[in-house]
Design a protein around this motif. Structure first.
Motif, short mmCIF file in Angstrom:
data_model
loop_
_atom_site.label_atom_id
_atom_site.label_comp_id
_atom_site.label_asym_id
_atom_site.label_seq_id
_atom_site.Cartn_x
_atom_site.Cartn_y
_atom_site.Cartn_z
N ALA A 65 0.83 -1.20 0.00
CA ALA A 65 0.00 0.00 0.00
C ALA A 65 0.86 1.26 0.00
O ALA A 65 0.56 2.24 -0.68
CB ALA A 65 -0.92 0.00 1.23
N ALA A 66 1.97 1.22 0.75
CA ALA A 66 2.89 2.36 0.79
C ALA A 66 3.55 2.56 -0.57
O ALA A 66 3.68 3.69 -1.05
CB ALA A 66 3.95 2.14 1.87
N ALA A 67 3.96 1.47 -1.20
CA ALA A 67 4.59 1.57 -2.51
C ALA A 67 3.62 2.14 -3.54
O ALA A 67 4.00 2.98 -4.38
CB ALA A 67 5.09 0.19 -2.95
N THR A 68 2.38 1.72 -3.47
CA THR A 68 1.37 2.23 -4.40
C THR A 68 1.13 3.72 -4.18
O THR A 68 1.02 4.50 -5.13
CB THR A 68 0.05 1.46 -4.23
OG1 THR A 68 0.27 0.08 -4.51
CG2 THR A 68 -1.03 2.00 -5.15
N ALA A 69 1.05 4.13 -2.92
CA ALA A 69 0.81 5.54 -2.59
C ALA A 69 1.94 6.42 -3.07
O ALA A 69 1.71 7.52 -3.59
CB ALA A 69 0.60 5.70 -1.09
N THR A 70 3.17 5.96 -2.92
CA THR A 70 4.30 6.80 -3.33
C THR A 70 4.45 6.87 -4.84
O THR A 70 5.04 7.82 -5.37
CB THR A 70 5.63 6.28 -2.72
OG1 THR A 70 5.84 4.92 -3.11
CG2 THR A 70 5.60 6.38 -1.21
N GLN A 71 3.89 5.91 -5.56
CA GLN A 71 3.94 5.95 -7.02
C GLN A 71 3.16 7.13 -7.58
O GLN A 71 3.45 7.60 -8.68
CB GLN A 71 3.38 4.67 -7.62
CG GLN A 71 4.35 3.50 -7.61
CD GLN A 71 3.75 2.29 -8.30
OE1 GLN A 71 3.04 1.51 -7.69
NE2 GLN A 71 4.04 2.15 -9.57
#
Length: 254
Positions: free
Chosen positions: A240-246
């Motif tokens: 979820a963090a990786a998706t948000a930072t994208q």
């Protein structure tokens, strides 16, 4: 001035996993498998466990060699290391704390743990003397083998915890006393995974640090060895963090 290392929307960050004391990079095995299955690039570093300054410098070197954005993930003492390394100019775009120390500027691990109810960690520590590169004597800490399961991994099979206890890596005692010169969660988005059955870092301390950092937080019923016992749940929050930072374009200062 900028370095030109700007990352367009949609750039998938490389997840860099940083373990804490009394374990090694293999503790992330299940999490790595979950992230790889999702197509997320990931690497787990061998944290030296010699102290925040040394360990953060090592991590910063690893991160600098990665071409593209990086999401740092720290477990336990690994949180101290990512907090310090994330404050250095570069390509770090977010922080994920997995039952980890998210320290304030000028704060140490002992400062945080001293504010909350005692965990089982202190009485379970076994000191040992080692020699530094200068030939000086210093103290490092292990978990006593017979206390390892209850303190570190109460939700794992005893067969596995006995192996983990035998393979544990010690941490320099001074690492718990050294204060953090910066709090990178003040400038980077952060996420937190609270382990509600943790007997090493009290859950109240975890919630305090997560709230102070303004972290996107989830809670999981797990021991301190949460990455081993609940890898899918941990990987889900990292994902979820990786998706948000994208979704964000990042330009990093020189």
């Amino acid at each position: 001035m900028t370095t030109g290392r700007s990352f367009r929307n949609g750039s998938t960050p490389t997840v860099v996993l940083v373990h804490g004391a009394f374990t090694d990079a293999s503790s992330w095995a299940g999490v790595i498998a979950e992230l790889q299955a999702s197509g997320i690039p990931v690497t787990a570093v061998a944290n030296p466990l010699r102290g925040p300054a040394t360990d953060a410098a090592y991590l910063a070197g690893v991160v600098a060699a990665i071409d593209g954005p990086v999401l740092l993930v720290g477990h336990s003492y690994g949180g101290v290391v990512i907090t310090r390394a994330g404050a250095q100019p570069g390509n770090v775009i977010g922080l994920v704390y997995v039952t980890a120390f998210a320290l304030e500027e000028g704060e140490s691990v002992l400062d945080v743990t001293g504010r909350f109810p005692d965990s089982l960690l202190g009485p379970a520590l076994r000191p040992a003397v080692f020699r530094t590169g200068d030939g000086e004597e210093a103290v490092e800490l292990y978990l006593k083998d017979d206390r390892f399961p209850a303190v570190f991994a109460a939700d794992l099979p005893r067969r596995l915890t006995s192996v983990a206890a035998a393979a544990q890596r010690p941490i320099a005692a001074a690492a718990f006393e050294e204060s953090s010169p910066a709090a990178s969660w003040k400038t980077l988005p952060s996420w937190y995974v609270v382990a509600t059955a943790d007997r090493a870092i009290h859950p109240a301390a975890q919630r305090f640090m997560a709230q102070r950092a303004g972290a996107d937080t989830i809670e999981i019923d797990a021991s301190h060895a949460i990455a081993l016992s609940q890898p899918a749940a941990v990987a889900g929050h990292i994902r979820a963090a990786a998706t948000a930072t994208q979704a964000v374009k990042h330009t990093h200062p020189a």
